[in-house]
Design a protein around this motif. Structure first.
Motif, PDB file in Angstrom:
ATOM      1  N   ASP A 448       0.834  -1.205   0.000  1.00 49.65           N
ATOM      2  CA  ASP A 448       0.000   0.000   0.000  1.00 49.65           C
ATOM      3  C   ASP A 448       0.869   1.256   0.000  1.00 49.65           C
ATOM      4  OD1 ASP A 448      -2.368  -1.387  -0.073  1.00 49.65           O
ATOM      5  OD2 ASP A 448      -2.771  -1.223   2.081  1.00 49.65           O
ATOM      6  N   VAL A 449       1.917   1.248   0.815  1.00 50.82           N
ATOM      7  CA  VAL A 449       2.825   2.394   0.872  1.00 50.82           C
ATOM      8  C   VAL A 449       3.569   2.560  -0.448  1.00 50.82           C
ATOM      9  CG1 VAL A 449       4.943   3.261   1.941  1.00 50.82           C
ATOM     10  CG2 VAL A 449       3.098   2.387   3.378  1.00 50.82           C
ATOM     11  N   LEU A 450       3.995   1.450  -1.034  1.00 49.67           N
ATOM     12  CA  LEU A 450       4.701   1.539  -2.312  1.00 49.67           C
ATOM     13  C   LEU A 450       3.780   2.049  -3.417  1.00 49.67           C
ATOM     14  CD1 LEU A 450       6.861  -1.721  -2.157  1.00 49.67           C
ATOM     15  CD2 LEU A 450       7.660   0.644  -1.952  1.00 49.67           C
ATOM     16  N   ARG A 451       2.504   1.676  -3.343  1.00 48.92           N
ATOM     17  CA  ARG A 451       1.561   2.201  -4.342  1.00 48.92           C
ATOM     18  C   ARG A 451       1.374   3.716  -4.182  1.00 48.92           C
ATOM     19  NH1 ARG A 451      -0.551  -3.141  -4.513  1.00 48.92           N
ATOM     20  NH2 ARG A 451      -1.440  -3.014  -2.427  1.00 48.92           N
ATOM     21  N   VAL A 452       1.308   4.174  -2.935  1.00 51.07           N
ATOM     22  CA  VAL A 452       1.224   5.626  -2.700  1.00 51.07           C
ATOM     23  C   VAL A 452       2.482   6.304  -3.239  1.00 51.07           C
ATOM     24  CG1 VAL A 452       1.114   7.435  -0.941  1.00 51.07           C
ATOM     25  CG2 VAL A 452      -0.285   5.385  -0.697  1.00 51.07           C
ATOM     26  N   THR A 453       3.612   5.658  -3.062  1.00 49.98           N
ATOM     27  CA  THR A 453       4.871   6.223  -3.567  1.00 49.98           C
ATOM     28  C   THR A 453       4.853   6.327  -5.085  1.00 49.98           C
ATOM     29  OG1 THR A 453       5.985   5.098  -1.719  1.00 49.98           O
ATOM     30  CG2 THR A 453       7.385   6.051  -3.427  1.00 49.98           C
ATOM     31  N   ASN A 454       4.380   5.279  -5.737  1.00 50.76           N
ATOM     32  CA  ASN A 454       4.271   5.330  -7.196  1.00 50.76           C
ATOM     33  C   ASN A 454       3.327   6.431  -7.644  1.00 50.76           C
ATOM     34  OD1 ASN A 454       5.809   3.220  -8.787  1.00 50.76           O
ATOM     35  ND2 ASN A 454       4.959   1.906  -7.183  1.00 50.76           N
ATOM     36  N   HIS A 455       2.239   6.617  -6.890  1.00 53.40           N
ATOM     37  CA  HIS A 455       1.295   7.695  -7.188  1.00 53.40           C
ATOM     38  C   HIS A 455       1.991   9.053  -7.054  1.00 53.40           C
ATOM     39  CE1 HIS A 455      -2.767   9.818  -6.104  1.00 53.40           C
ATOM     40  NE2 HIS A 455      -2.330  10.141  -7.314  1.00 53.40           N
ATOM     41  N   PHE A 456       2.788   9.180  -6.005  1.00 59.16           N
ATOM     42  CA  PHE A 456       3.545  10.415  -5.774  1.00 59.16           C
ATOM     43  C   PHE A 456       4.501  10.693  -6.937  1.00 59.16           C
ATOM     44  CE2 PHE A 456       7.666  11.944  -3.957  1.00 59.16           C
ATOM     45  CZ  PHE A 456       7.300  13.270  -3.769  1.00 59.16           C
ATOM     46  N   VAL A 457       5.234   9.675  -7.358  1.00 55.83           N
ATOM     47  CA  VAL A 457       6.177   9.837  -8.476  1.00 55.83           C
ATOM     48  C   VAL A 457       5.435  10.217  -9.755  1.00 55.83           C
ATOM     49  CG1 VAL A 457       7.812   8.613  -9.972  1.00 55.83           C
ATOM     50  CG2 VAL A 457       7.912   8.301  -7.490  1.00 55.83           C
ATOM     51  N   GLN A 458       4.328   9.513  -9.997  1.00 52.56           N
ATOM     52  CA  GLN A 458       3.557   9.800 -11.205  1.00 52.56           C
ATOM     53  C   GLN A 458       3.025  11.240 -11.185  1.00 52.56           C
ATOM     54  OE1 GLN A 458       3.435   7.567 -13.623  1.00 52.56           O
ATOM     55  NE2 GLN A 458       2.274   8.930 -14.989  1.00 52.56           N
ATOM     56  N   ASP A 459       2.629  11.692 -10.023  1.00 54.47           N
ATOM     57  CA  ASP A 459       2.078  13.033  -9.895  1.00 54.47           C
ATOM     58  C   ASP A 459       3.158  14.106 -10.053  1.00 54.47           C
ATOM     59  OD1 ASP A 459      -0.416  14.612  -9.098  1.00 54.47           O
ATOM     60  OD2 ASP A 459       1.028  15.345  -7.612  1.00 54.47           O
ATOM     61  N   GLU A 460       4.367  13.822  -9.555  1.00 53.60           N
ATOM     62  CA  GLU A 460       5.453  14.801  -9.598  1.00 53.60           C
ATOM     63  C   GLU A 460       6.174  14.831 -10.948  1.00 53.60           C
ATOM     64  OE1 GLU A 460       6.447  17.097  -7.532  1.00 53.60           O
ATOM     65  OE2 GLU A 460       5.096  16.659  -5.862  1.00 53.60           O
ATOM     66  N   LYS A 461       6.138  13.727 -11.688  1.00 48.65           N
ATOM     67  CA  LYS A 461       6.762  13.638 -13.021  1.00 48.65           C
ATOM     68  C   LYS A 461       8.248  14.034 -12.987  1.00 48.65           C
ATOM     69  CE  LYS A 461       2.507  14.618 -15.588  1.00 48.65           C
ATOM     70  NZ  LYS A 461       1.622  14.645 -14.405  1.00 48.65           N
ATOM     71  N   PRO A 462       9.076  13.246 -12.299  1.00 47.43           N
ATOM     72  CA  PRO A 462      10.507  13.599 -12.200  1.00 47.43           C
ATOM     73  C   PRO A 462      11.205  13.672 -13.556  1.00 47.43           C
ATOM     74  CG  PRO A 462      10.094  11.355 -11.449  1.00 47.43           C
ATOM     75  CD  PRO A 462       8.769  12.006 -11.596  1.00 47.43           C
ATOM     76  N   TRP A 463      10.713  12.962 -14.561  1.00 46.57           N
ATOM     77  CA  TRP A 463      11.300  13.027 -15.889  1.00 46.57           C
ATOM     78  C   TRP A 463      11.145  14.411 -16.514  1.00 46.57           C
ATOM     79  CZ3 TRP A 463       7.566   9.740 -14.110  1.00 46.57           C
ATOM     80  CH2 TRP A 463       6.238  10.039 -14.445  1.00 46.57           C
ATOM     81  N   GLU A 464      10.172  15.179 -16.001  1.00 47.88           N
ATOM     82  CA  GLU A 464      10.026  16.558 -16.440  1.00 47.88           C
ATOM     83  C   GLU A 464      10.774  17.513 -15.515  1.00 47.88           C
ATOM     84  OE1 GLU A 464       5.921  17.558 -16.825  1.00 47.88           O
ATOM     85  OE2 GLU A 464       5.513  16.040 -18.377  1.00 47.88           O
ATOM     86  N   LEU A 465      10.779  17.176 -14.217  1.00 48.56           N
ATOM     87  CA  LEU A 465      11.458  18.041 -13.245  1.00 48.56           C
ATOM     88  C   LEU A 465      12.953  18.152 -13.524  1.00 48.56           C
ATOM     89  CD1 LEU A 465       9.770  16.958  -9.870  1.00 48.56           C
ATOM     90  CD2 LEU A 465       9.405  19.095 -11.139  1.00 48.56           C
ATOM     91  N   LYS A 466      13.549  17.115 -14.105  1.00 40.12           N
ATOM     92  CA  LYS A 466      14.984  17.159 -14.382  1.00 40.12           C
ATOM     93  C   LYS A 466      15.325  18.305 -15.343  1.00 40.12           C
ATOM     94  CE  LYS A 466      15.132  13.947 -18.294  1.00 40.12           C
ATOM     95  NZ  LYS A 466      15.744  12.712 -18.820  1.00 40.12           N
ATOM     96  N   LYS A 467      14.308  18.758 -16.083  1.00 39.81           N
ATOM     97  CA  LYS A 467      14.516  19.848 -17.030  1.00 39.81           C
ATOM     98  C   LYS A 467      14.030  21.184 -16.468  1.00 39.81           C
ATOM     99  CE  LYS A 467      13.579  16.725 -20.917  1.00 39.81           C
ATOM    100  NZ  LYS A 467      12.648  16.440 -22.054  1.00 39.81           N
ATOM    101  N   THR A 468      13.030  21.133 -15.587  1.00 39.13           N
ATOM    102  CA  THR A 468      12.379  22.368 -15.153  1.00 39.13           C
ATOM    103  C   THR A 468      12.685  22.791 -13.724  1.00 39.13           C
ATOM    104  OG1 THR A 468      10.411  21.141 -14.451  1.00 39.13           O
ATOM    105  CG2 THR A 468      10.462  21.931 -16.731  1.00 39.13           C
ATOM    106  N   ASP A 469      12.944  21.810 -12.828  1.00 38.90           N
ATOM    107  CA  ASP A 469      13.121  22.169 -11.413  1.00 38.90           C
ATOM    108  C   ASP A 469      13.969  21.095 -10.721  1.00 38.90           C
ATOM    109  OD1 ASP A 469      12.931  22.966  -8.774  1.00 38.90           O
ATOM    110  OD2 ASP A 469      10.806  23.465  -8.888  1.00 38.90           O
TER     111      ASP A 469
END
Length: 546
Positions: A448-469
């Motif tokens: 359950d915690v890992l699923r919340v973590t995946n949701h967090f990653v999906q919401d934050e979009k780190p693949w975009e943040l590497k370019k923007t923030d």
């Protein structure tokens, strides 16, 4: 004449080991002592045997996770005497000892392959065990708990047990056990008998006051047995003319009955010696299948009380396994071999599935399709893909685990706050589940915690943040990798190899892979420095093609 009033089914047995015996003596006081049944060598191992061992193994590993320095005994093994073994060896054209050697080796092989962390693998044909059985027999005799009498009852060779008439039915002139369905025959023998009735009230008091039987649903059956007026004294020997493959009774031409012989294995492992304190007794917990509940909740306590020994603190009773909603049966050809599962899916996958699907209070149902579904969904996607998403060079080019910084609070969201709350609560939830042998529940908490973590990653979009923030990206990586660290530590009792690979990748030092470390979250320690991810390529679990 003594007429049998009640019986013990005997398809499942108690176990122990001979791998490491340092704690199997009175020289060292252990902090924790867990046992499995020793398994009867009339047939090869199946998943029910492995499940018993896995329950004990996961609990033992969790105890070591909480206290690495604790001295523990974890015993399992094989029960090798009795009529069925004697007949099976004759049918196979081998000597009983050779027959037992072969089957016992298969059990040990399966347990070793499944990474069962036993400290002692005992065999009832070992000399150390034979000596303890004889010592205990003599003490029971000397203290007036044994006597000679003619014992008459129905006897099932297949179950190796006597049955009262009330548990036998006649069909077409043949008598059968109502419990197992196996054929029975009338037997009248002059045997040694044990005075069970005199221990009845003390056992009832133990059951009532200590609540040792878990899950609690099994307590009612035990009380019913103890309160049944038909519960009488029991035979503890058989004439050597009928049963020669066993431990000889020290007095006369008799053989110690197989289930008394088998139960004593726990004392053998504990280092029992007559006249000396047994400092490792009693066990912390004894894991058993529900079909041997009467052995361990009625007969075993009676023997221990007669020996003036403390009773076990806890009996963990688990249910059985179906395969695709059908009871396992040789005639149906649906008996699942653990080695086949391990060869097909892998060690950790097999451990995960049995502990994920097994529920102590009800029968489990093994389904290959469901196994593949859970393994792909939870190990490959939820866990494995999360590691890939946060450790890939594309998202994490510096290959680091960023230290927690105060400025991270600037980027907190409802999802990140929820995840942090989940991570702080997770250790206590898992501890409660694992301590009570509800491993399936603890696994669900982690997932359950890992699923919340995946949701967090999906919401934050780190693949975009590497370019923007890039600063916010550090926050996302720090929190996501922290979730993986905590989850990896807590999953060690379940999937030890995958957990080790994960924690190695996260560069978690060995001394920090403890239960206590899961409570020390990175945001509560701002002095943490960054760590580098291990450079090796890791695939935690490869997806299985359905």
């Amino acid at each position: 004449m003594l007429i049998a009033k009640n019986v013990i089914p005997r398809y499942f047995r108690t176990i122990t080991t001979s791998q490491s015996r340092r704690l199997s003596s009175n020289a060292i006081k252990c902090d924790y002592f867990i046992t499995t049944p020793i398994f009867y060598v009339n047939s090869v191992p199946h998943i029910g045997h492995l499940y018993s061992a896995l329950l004990a193994d996961a609990h033992h590993r969790f105890r070591k996770l909480k206290d690495r320095d604790s001295k523990t005994i974890f015993c399992t093994g094989t029960d090798e005497h009795g009529m069925k073994v004697q007949q099976a060896a004759q049918k196979a054209g081998t000597k009983p000892q050779e027959f037992c050697d072969g089957i016992s080796a298969q059990f040990r092989h399966v347990f070793d392959n499944a990474e069962i962390s036993y400290t002692d693998f005992i065999r009832t044909t070992e000399e150390r065990h034979k000596k303890v059985v004889c010592d205990i027999w003599n003490k029971l005799l000397d203290t007036g708990h044994l006597y000679r009498d003619t014992y008459s009852s129905w006897y099932s060779v297949q179950d190796e047990t006597f049955l009262p008439t009330t548990h036998v039915e006649e069909r077409d002139g043949v008598h059968y056990s109502m419990e197992s369905g196996h054929k029975v025959e009338w037997a009248s023998e002059e045997n040694w008998c044990f005075k069970l009735d005199r221990q009845r009230e003390s056992i009832l008091k133990w059951v009532h006051d200590k609540n040792p039987i878990q899950p609690a649903q099994f307590t009612g059956q035990v009380k019913a047995w103890l309160e049944d007026d038909r519960l009488g004294d029991i035979s503890v020997s058989r004439p050597v003319s009928r049963l020669s493959w066993g431990i000889p009774v020290p007095q006369g031409e008799d053989t110690v009955y197989v289930w008394l012989d088998a139960l004593v294995n726990y004392l053998t492992v504990a280092g029992y010696q007559p006249g000396a304190p047994c400092t490792n007794w009693p066990p912390t917990v004894q894991v058993i299948g529900k079909d041997i509940l009467k052995f361990h909740a009625v007969y075993w306590p009676a023997f221990l009380l007669a020996l003036d020994l403390p009773l076990p603190e806890r009996l963990l009773v688990h249910s059985h396994w179906l395969v695709e909603d059908v009871k396992m049966s040789k005639s149906l050809g649906n008996v699942l071999c653990p080695s086949d599962l391990i060869n097909k899916y892998g060690v950790d996958a097999t451990r995960y599935m049995l502990l994920r699907e097994g529920v102590p209070h009800m029968d489990g149902n093994f389904c290959h399709k469901r196994m593949v579904h859970y393994l792909n969904l939870e190990l490959a996607d939820t866990l494995g893909n999360l590691l890939n998403r946060t450790s890939s060079s594309g998202v994490n080019p510096d290959q680091i685990i960023p230290p927690w910084e105060k400025k991270f609070q600037n980027w907190e969201t409802e999802i990140s706050k929820d995840l942090m709350n989940h991570l702080e609560a997770l250790p206590e939830k898992v501890e409660m589940s694992f301590e009570n042998f509800n491993f399936y529940e603890g696994i669900v908490h982690v997932m359950d915690v890992l699923r919340v973590t995946n949701h967090f990653v999906q919401d934050e979009k780190p693949w975009e943040l590497k370019k923007t923030d890039k600063e916010r990206l550090q926050f996302v990586l720090a929190l996501s990798l922290e979730s993986l660290r905590v989850s990896g530590i807590l999953l060690q009792p379940i999937i030890p190899t995958i957990s080790q690979q994960l924690l190695n990748k996260l560069d978690v030092p060995e001394h920090l892979r403890t239960f206590q470390a899961t409570k020390e979250n990175t945001w509560n320690n701002l002095e943490n420095s960054s760590r580098h991810l291990d450079s090796s390529k890791v695939v935690l679990f490869r997806k299985i093609k359905e």
